[in-house]
Structure formats: structure tokens, C-alpha cells
Design an enzyme around this catalytic site. Structure first.
Site, PDB file in Angstrom:
ATOM      1  N   SER A 128       0.842  -1.193   0.000  1.00 15.47           N
ATOM      2  CA  SER A 128       0.000   0.000   0.000  1.00 15.47           C
ATOM      3  C   SER A 128       0.878   1.244   0.000  1.00 15.47           C
ATOM      4  O   SER A 128       1.974   1.243   0.577  1.00 15.47           O
ATOM      5  CB  SER A 128      -0.846  -0.020   1.275  1.00 15.47           C
ATOM      6  OG  SER A 128      -1.422   1.243   1.500  1.00 15.47           O
ATOM      7  N   TYR A 153      -1.977  -0.947  11.134  1.00 11.74           N
ATOM      8  CA  TYR A 153      -2.192  -1.467   9.775  1.00 11.74           C
ATOM      9  C   TYR A 153      -1.022  -1.063   8.869  1.00 11.74           C
ATOM     10  O   TYR A 153      -0.424  -1.895   8.188  1.00 11.74           O
ATOM     11  CB  TYR A 153      -3.519  -0.943   9.210  1.00 11.74           C
ATOM     12  CG  TYR A 153      -3.604  -1.083   7.712  1.00 11.74           C
ATOM     13  CD1 TYR A 153      -3.855  -2.321   7.131  1.00 11.74           C
ATOM     14  CD2 TYR A 153      -3.381   0.022   6.873  1.00 11.74           C
ATOM     15  CE1 TYR A 153      -3.884  -2.449   5.759  1.00 11.74           C
ATOM     16  CE2 TYR A 153      -3.407  -0.104   5.510  1.00 11.74           C
ATOM     17  CZ  TYR A 153      -3.668  -1.339   4.955  1.00 11.74           C
ATOM     18  OH  TYR A 153      -3.681  -1.464   3.587  1.00 11.74           O
ATOM     19  N   LYS A 157       2.126  -3.344   6.907  1.00 16.55           N
ATOM     20  CA  LYS A 157       2.506  -3.320   5.480  1.00 16.55           C
ATOM     21  C   LYS A 157       4.004  -3.038   5.352  1.00 16.55           C
ATOM     22  O   LYS A 157       4.694  -3.651   4.543  1.00 16.55           O
ATOM     23  CB  LYS A 157       1.690  -2.282   4.704  1.00 16.55           C
ATOM     24  CG  LYS A 157       0.232  -2.668   4.511  1.00 16.55           C
ATOM     25  CD  LYS A 157       0.053  -3.871   3.603  1.00 16.55           C
ATOM     26  CE  LYS A 157      -1.376  -4.381   3.559  1.00 16.55           C
ATOM     27  NZ  LYS A 157      -1.539  -5.704   2.945  1.00 16.55           N
TER      28      LYS A 157
HETATM   29  N1  UFG Z   1     -12.891  10.956   3.464  1.00 17.17           N
HETATM   30  C1  UFG Z   1     -13.878  11.874   3.760  1.00 17.17           C
HETATM   31  N2  UFG Z   1     -15.055  11.401   4.241  1.00 17.17           N
HETATM   32  C2  UFG Z   1     -15.296  10.081   4.458  1.00 17.17           C
HETATM   33  C3  UFG Z   1     -14.272   9.149   4.143  1.00 17.17           C
HETATM   34  C4  UFG Z   1     -13.074   9.627   3.659  1.00 17.17           C
HETATM   35  O1  UFG Z   1     -13.708  13.068   3.591  1.00 17.17           O
HETATM   36  O2  UFG Z   1     -16.377   9.718   4.926  1.00 17.17           O
HETATM   37  C5  UFG Z   1     -11.617  11.462   2.921  1.00 17.17           C
HETATM   38  C6  UFG Z   1     -10.449  11.149   3.830  1.00 17.17           C
HETATM   39  O3  UFG Z   1     -10.316  12.129   4.823  1.00 17.17           O
HETATM   40  C7  UFG Z   1      -9.295  11.124   2.840  1.00 17.17           C
HETATM   41  C8  UFG Z   1      -9.947  10.627   1.546  1.00 17.17           C
HETATM   42  O4  UFG Z   1     -11.342  10.814   1.706  1.00 17.17           O
HETATM   43  O5  UFG Z   1      -8.831  12.406   2.646  1.00 17.17           O
HETATM   44  C9  UFG Z   1      -9.681   9.167   1.277  1.00 17.17           C
HETATM   45  O6  UFG Z   1     -10.003   8.426   2.431  1.00 17.17           O
HETATM   46  P1  UFG Z   1     -10.129   6.827   2.434  1.00 17.17           P
HETATM   47  O7  UFG Z   1     -10.440   6.401   3.830  1.00 17.17           O
HETATM   48  O8  UFG Z   1     -11.027   6.373   1.345  1.00 17.17           O
HETATM   49  O9  UFG Z   1      -8.671   6.377   2.007  1.00 17.17           O
HETATM   50  P2  UFG Z   1      -7.264   6.684   2.692  1.00 17.17           P
HETATM   51  O10 UFG Z   1      -6.488   7.455   1.664  1.00 17.17           O
HETATM   52  O11 UFG Z   1      -7.378   7.279   4.010  1.00 17.17           O
HETATM   53  O12 UFG Z   1      -6.690   5.240   2.962  1.00 17.17           O
HETATM   54  C10 UFG Z   1      -6.885   4.219   2.045  1.00 17.17           C
HETATM   55  C11 UFG Z   1      -7.127   2.892   2.741  1.00 17.17           C
HETATM   56  C12 UFG Z   1      -5.901   2.412   3.416  1.00 17.17           C
HETATM   57  C13 UFG Z   1      -4.746   2.464   2.540  1.00 17.17           C
HETATM   58  C14 UFG Z   1      -4.571   3.825   1.962  1.00 17.17           C
HETATM   59  C15 UFG Z   1      -3.456   3.892   0.995  1.00 17.17           C
HETATM   60  O13 UFG Z   1      -8.160   3.007   3.679  1.00 17.17           O
HETATM   61  O14 UFG Z   1      -6.123   1.083   3.789  1.00 17.17           O
HETATM   62  O15 UFG Z   1      -5.763   4.175   1.265  1.00 17.17           O
HETATM   63  O16 UFG Z   1      -3.520   2.799   0.157  1.00 17.17           O
HETATM   64  F1  UFG Z   1      -3.610   2.162   3.200  1.00 17.17           F
END
Ligand code: UFG
Length: 342
Positions: A128, A153, A157
Site C-alpha cells: 500500500s 495497519y 505493510k
Molecule cells: N474521506 C472523507 N469522508 C469520508 C471518508 C473519507 O472526507 O467519509 C476522505 C479522507 O479524509 C481522505 C480521503 O477521503 O482524505 C480518502 O479516504 P479513504 O479512507 O477512502 O482512504 P485513505 O487514503 O485514508 O486510505 C486508504 C485505505 C488504506 C490504505 C490507503 C493507501 O483506507 O487502507 O488508502 O492505500 F492504506
């Protein structure tokens, strides 16, 4: 010529099942294993519909070498392994770090031990971009140092990659490609496979689609005061089918890769903000989303997107599908789920 047989751990999961579909399309034979602790058989059923035949599936826990051995015994002609089986909830990993260390590290160690016993030497690992934390330079390339992981998590990784690197140094024949995924989104264009979040989704796109269908009242955008063009976080969203295809390319590369341990970014290289994704969803589907801006989510990375030079050079792969495709497919999948629930 007999088909290449590929063991797919975590084969009932979101990325595993989509990858299995692409392996079949490329003329390979996936053997799926999954303990179904964080999944169920519905994606395997979708996969079987897509492929028009039954899949070989074993309900086993990868941490258990005895169970793993039974599969290796039954398939002495396995040529390679793609290891997806892992827990992936960032929040849960903070609350239950031991669960994550035991599961994510334990399954990799058992798998490597059994692979060694059976002289299986090719592994593609599901890593990741979380390993980079907030990189100093973006787009981030594979040489970037790992920052201290925010969550257990993320730490698993990083540690799994270290284990793999150590093993390839110790075992001359072992060859490993670690694919560092950016943000996979979307669903299979057939509408037969997609993401199945457990409980309230943490990830953005399932939260968007569940809000659009009425399962959630409102989407919260976590922060609009970041140092980005519109103030919301920047990510590199990639269609799940493009991501799945990168695994086929990785298997094709593995024998001739320049190095025995090869980490490769899998992203589009295009930064998209959270607000842009939300607006694109509304324009592609015509659904007006109920959303508001809330405080930042602790631990979020401000901006990260991939330098795709290496994936293009070594895998001869780049994304073909757009975020519009991904959001349309994710929406079709959500609608299908809600019809199935009626
Ligand atoms: N976000 C919102 N509202 C929500 C959910 C997410 O604004 O309800 C925002 C988050 O703050 C972030 C973006 O959308 O800025 C993406 O969030 P995600 O949770 O979809 O993804 P992340 O980038 O935080 O993390 C994901 C996976 C991890 C992984 C990572 C990198 O959850 O497991 O990508 O691969 F490690």
C-alpha cells in the site's frame, strides 16, 4: 500447454476477486483461498458468473501452515502466489494492534514457510502507498523512505515488505513484486462484483454510494483547510479493474525483474481532491449528495499520488479507466446491492 496456476490468498475479498477475474481473462487458473473472516462468498459467486464456471475455492486461514499445506499438496503444479489475505481497517488496527500484527504478519510468515517447503518461488504481495506516510516529494516514487506508520495497519505493510526483502536476500531463488496500491475504487463493470464494507464504511467511495442510496444520512468531508488547491485532501484514485490488471502484469514480469525484490507503485499518477471526487460522482450519476465539511480526520495524509514511471517501465502498465468509470461502476454496484436486499 497447461494453464499457469496461481494461488490467490484473500480471493473472496474486493481486490482478490477482481484480480482472479483478470487472471482467468489472461488464461491463468486462480486457486482461491480465504478464511471468510472479513468476507463472504458473494464476490466469489459474482466471479463465477463473470467467468461462466465454478472456481476452485478453499476456506482456510493462511496463518495456519497445516491448512496451507493441504492446498499446496493438492496443487503441486502451482506456479506463483498473490497474497492479499490481510486485515485492512486503519481504525480497527489502532484499537487492536495485536490482532493486526498476528494476522497480517502471521499469514505472510506461514505462507513464505510453506512456499519454501514446496519450492514455490514467485510471489506478488499486496502492499500500500500507506508505507510512505506523508512523503516529502510528490508524486512519490519507490525510492522514497518509509515514514513512521501512523497505524498498526500501516506498520504491518511496512514490516511485511521488510520480511519479503530480507527473504529475497536470503533465498537466491525467491522473487517478489510488492505492489503499492494507491486508492482503489469502483466495481466490476458487469455489476457482479464490488466493495462490501463491513458496518459503517471508512473509505470515501462506499460512504458516498451508501449516502446516495439513502443508507447513510450525510457524507462528511474531513477537512477543507489543507494546503491543497480546494483545501480537501488529494489522493490517487484508481479503478479496481486497472489495479487487478497490474497483478497479471506483475506475474508476467516476475521472472525477469531487474531485482529479486521489486516494489512498484500502482496508481494513475493523477491527483484528485476529495471534493472533486464528490462533485464528479454527482455529475456522473445525477444524484445530489447530502454532504457537509467537518473537521480533519486524525492521521489523514494531506496529499499523496504516484510517480508511475516504474510501473510503466517494468510492467508496461498504466491505468486505462477514469474516475468517472469507477464512480459509475461503484454506483451500479451499490444499486444492485440495494435491489438484492429488497
Ligand atoms: N474521506 C472523507 N469522508 C469520508 C471518508 C473519507 O472526507 O467519509 C476522505 C479522507 O479524509 C481522505 C480521503 O477521503 O482524505 C480518502 O479516504 P479513504 O479512507 O477512502 O482512504 P485513505 O487514503 O485514508 O486510505 C486508504 C485505505 C488504506 C490504505 C490507503 C493507501 O483506507 O487502507 O488508502 O492505500 F492504506
Amino acid at each position: 500447454m497447461s494453464k499457469k496456476k496461481v494461488l490467490v490468498t484473500g480471493g473472496a475479498g474486493y481486490i482478490g476477486a477482481h484480480t482472479a477475474a483478470e487472471l482467468v481473462l489472461a488464461g491463468m487458473e486462480p486457486i482461491l483461498v480465504d478464511d471468510l473472516s472479513r468476507s463472504n462468498m458473494s464476490l466469489v459467486e459474482g466471479l463465477e458468473q463473470i467467468c461462466g464456471r465454478k472456481m476452485l475455492f478453499y476456506r482456510i486461514d493462511c496463518k495456519d501452515p497445516i491448512q496451507l499445506r493441504t492446498v499446496f499438496h493438492e496443487h503441486p503444479d502451482l506456479t506463483s502466489v498473490i497474497h492479499f489475505a490481510a486485515f485492512k481497517s486503519v481504525g480497527e488496527s489502532v484499537l487492536q494492534p495485536l490482532l493486526y500484527h498476528r494476522n497480517n504478519l502471521g499469514s505472510l510468515v506461514s505462507l513464505l514457510e510453506v512456499m519454501k517447503e514446496f519450492s514455490l518461488k514467485h510471489l506478488v504481495f499486496s502492499s500500500s502507498c500507506t508505507v510512505y506516510g506523508q512523503p516529502d516529494v510528490i508524486p512519490v516514487n519507490e525510492e522514497a523512505p518509509f515514514k513512521r506508520a501512523e497505524s498498526a495497519y500501516g506498520a504491518t505493510k511496512q514490516m511485511c515488505e521488510r520480511i519479503l526483502e530480507d527473504e529475497t536476500k536470503a533465498d537466491e531463488q525467491l522473487r517478489v513484486v510488492s505492489l503499492r496500491y494507491f486508492n482503489p475504487i469502483g466495481a466490476h463493470p458487469s455489476g457482479l462484483m464490488g466493495e462490501l464494507p463491513i458496518g459503517t464504511p471508512n473509505n470515501l467511495v462506499p460512504f458516498i454510494t451508501q449516502t446516495a442510496i439513502g443508507k447513510r444520512e450525510k457524507l462528511t468531508i474531513f477537512g477543507n483547510d489543507y494546503n491543497t488547491p480546494d483545501g480537501s485532501c488529494l489522493r490517487d484514485f484508481i479503478h479496481i479493474v486497472d489495479l487487478a490488471q497490474a497483478h497479471v502484469k506483475a506475474l508476467q514480469l516476475i521472472d525477469t525483474a531487474p531485482s529479486h525484490y521489486e516494489p512498484i507503485n500502482v496508481g494513475s499518477g493523477r491527483p484528485v481532491s476529495v471534493l472533486e471526487l464528490v462533485n464528479t460522482f454527482m455529475s456522473v450519476t445525477g444524484v445530489v449528495l447530502n454532504y457537509s465539511v467537518g473537521p480533519r480526520r486524525p492521521g489523514d495524509i494531506e496529499k499523496v499520488y504516484a510517480d508511475t514511471t516504474k510501473s510503466f517501465r517494468l510492467l508496461n502498465w498504466k491505468t486505462k479507466l477514469t474516475i468517472e468509470d469507477a464512480l459509475r461502476d461503484a454506483w451500479n454496484w451499490e444499486k444492485r446491492l440495494s435491489h438484492a436486499a429488497d
